[in-house]
Design a protein around this motif. Structure first.
Motif, PDB file in Angstrom:
ATOM      1  N   GLY A  59      32.350  38.111  47.390  1.00 52.52           N
ATOM      2  CA  GLY A  59      32.797  36.825  47.922  1.00 52.52           C
ATOM      3  C   GLY A  59      34.305  36.728  47.966  1.00 52.52           C
ATOM      4  N   PHE A  60      34.953  37.218  46.911  1.00 57.03           N
ATOM      5  CA  PHE A  60      36.419  37.231  46.856  1.00 57.03           C
ATOM      6  C   PHE A  60      36.979  38.107  47.979  1.00 57.03           C
ATOM      7  N   ARG A  61      36.367  39.283  48.189  1.00 61.64           N
ATOM      8  CA  ARG A  61      36.824  40.201  49.238  1.00 61.64           C
ATOM      9  C   ARG A  61      36.704  39.555  50.613  1.00 61.64           C
ATOM     10  N   VAL A  62      35.570  38.918  50.866  1.00 62.88           N
ATOM     11  CA  VAL A  62      35.340  38.276  52.166  1.00 62.88           C
ATOM     12  C   VAL A  62      36.334  37.138  52.379  1.00 62.88           C
ATOM     13  N   LYS A  63      36.537  36.311  51.359  1.00 64.36           N
ATOM     14  CA  LYS A  63      37.421  35.148  51.477  1.00 64.36           C
ATOM     15  C   LYS A  63      38.884  35.543  51.650  1.00 64.36           C
ATOM     16  N   THR A  64      39.342  36.544  50.881  1.00 62.13           N
ATOM     17  CA  THR A  64      40.764  36.884  50.877  1.00 62.13           C
ATOM     18  C   THR A  64      41.124  38.068  51.760  1.00 62.13           C
ATOM     19  N   GLY A  65      40.128  38.891  52.119  1.00 63.85           N
ATOM     20  CA  GLY A  65      40.413  40.104  52.872  1.00 63.85           C
ATOM     21  C   GLY A  65      40.962  41.222  52.006  1.00 63.85           C
ATOM     22  N   TRP A  66      40.878  41.070  50.688  1.00 62.28           N
ATOM     23  CA  TRP A  66      41.426  42.056  49.737  1.00 62.28           C
ATOM     24  C   TRP A  66      40.329  42.504  48.790  1.00 62.28           C
ATOM     25  N   ASN A  67      40.082  43.804  48.755  1.00 61.26           N
ATOM     26  CA  ASN A  67      39.118  44.358  47.807  1.00 61.26           C
ATOM     27  C   ASN A  67      39.845  44.605  46.490  1.00 61.26           C
ATOM     28  N   ALA A  68      39.845  43.599  45.635  1.00 60.19           N
ATOM     29  CA  ALA A  68      40.598  43.658  44.382  1.00 60.19           C
ATOM     30  C   ALA A  68      40.069  44.718  43.433  1.00 60.19           C
ATOM     31  N   ARG A  69      38.826  45.139  43.600  1.00 61.91           N
ATOM     32  CA  ARG A  69      38.291  46.200  42.737  1.00 61.91           C
ATOM     33  C   ARG A  69      39.045  47.519  42.938  1.00 61.91           C
ATOM     34  N   ARG A  70      39.727  47.654  44.053  1.00 65.84           N
ATOM     35  CA  ARG A  70      40.508  48.873  44.314  1.00 65.84           C
ATOM     36  C   ARG A  70      41.958  48.740  43.869  1.00 65.84           C
ATOM     37  N   ALA A  71      42.299  47.627  43.226  1.00 70.51           N
ATOM     38  CA  ALA A  71      43.695  47.349  42.868  1.00 70.51           C
ATOM     39  C   ALA A  71      44.184  48.131  41.661  1.00 70.51           C
ATOM     40  N   GLY A  72      43.297  48.718  40.914  1.00 69.80           N
ATOM     41  CA  GLY A  72      43.702  49.502  39.757  1.00 69.80           C
ATOM     42  C   GLY A  72      43.429  48.783  38.450  1.00 69.80           C
TER      43      GLY A  72
END
Length: 108
Positions: A59-72
């Protein structure tokens, strides 16, 4: 990201916001501007990328356009579960601004 029950935030654990969210277990989020305000008090739970629920991450990825799980690994997820909520648009709405108290939605 608001999932209908909780607010999900992602930030580095090393920055002041991340440290405060993780250490205190409670927060106040102020949304909007000075004429259209939402104040949300809530309980904070901290998650690693592996611990965050898949539905929240997607849901976060869809809403923000950022896959935070890949952020480190320096980043953490923070679930804010609302306990108190106030909202108002300018002075005339101040009397009815409390929408939630102690995790219970107000009547009306």
């Amino acid at each position: 990201f608001w999932d209908g029950a909780d607010v999900w935030l992602v930030t580095r654990l090393s920055n002041p916001t991340g440290r405060n969210l993780a250490a205190r277990g409670r927060t106040r989020l102020a949304l909007g501007d000075t004429r259209d305000v939402v104040l949300l008090d809530g309980e904070v739970t901290t998650y690693t990328h592996d611990e965050v629920p898949d539905a929240a991450a997607e849901g976060f990825r869809v809403k923000t356009g950022w896959n935070a799980r890949r952020a480190g690994p320096a980043y953490r997820w923070f679930r804010v579960r609302p306990t108190d909520l106030q909202a108002w648009h300018e002075e005339p709405e101040l009397p009815g601004r409390r929408l939630m108290t102690d995790g219970e939605w107000a009547d009306g």
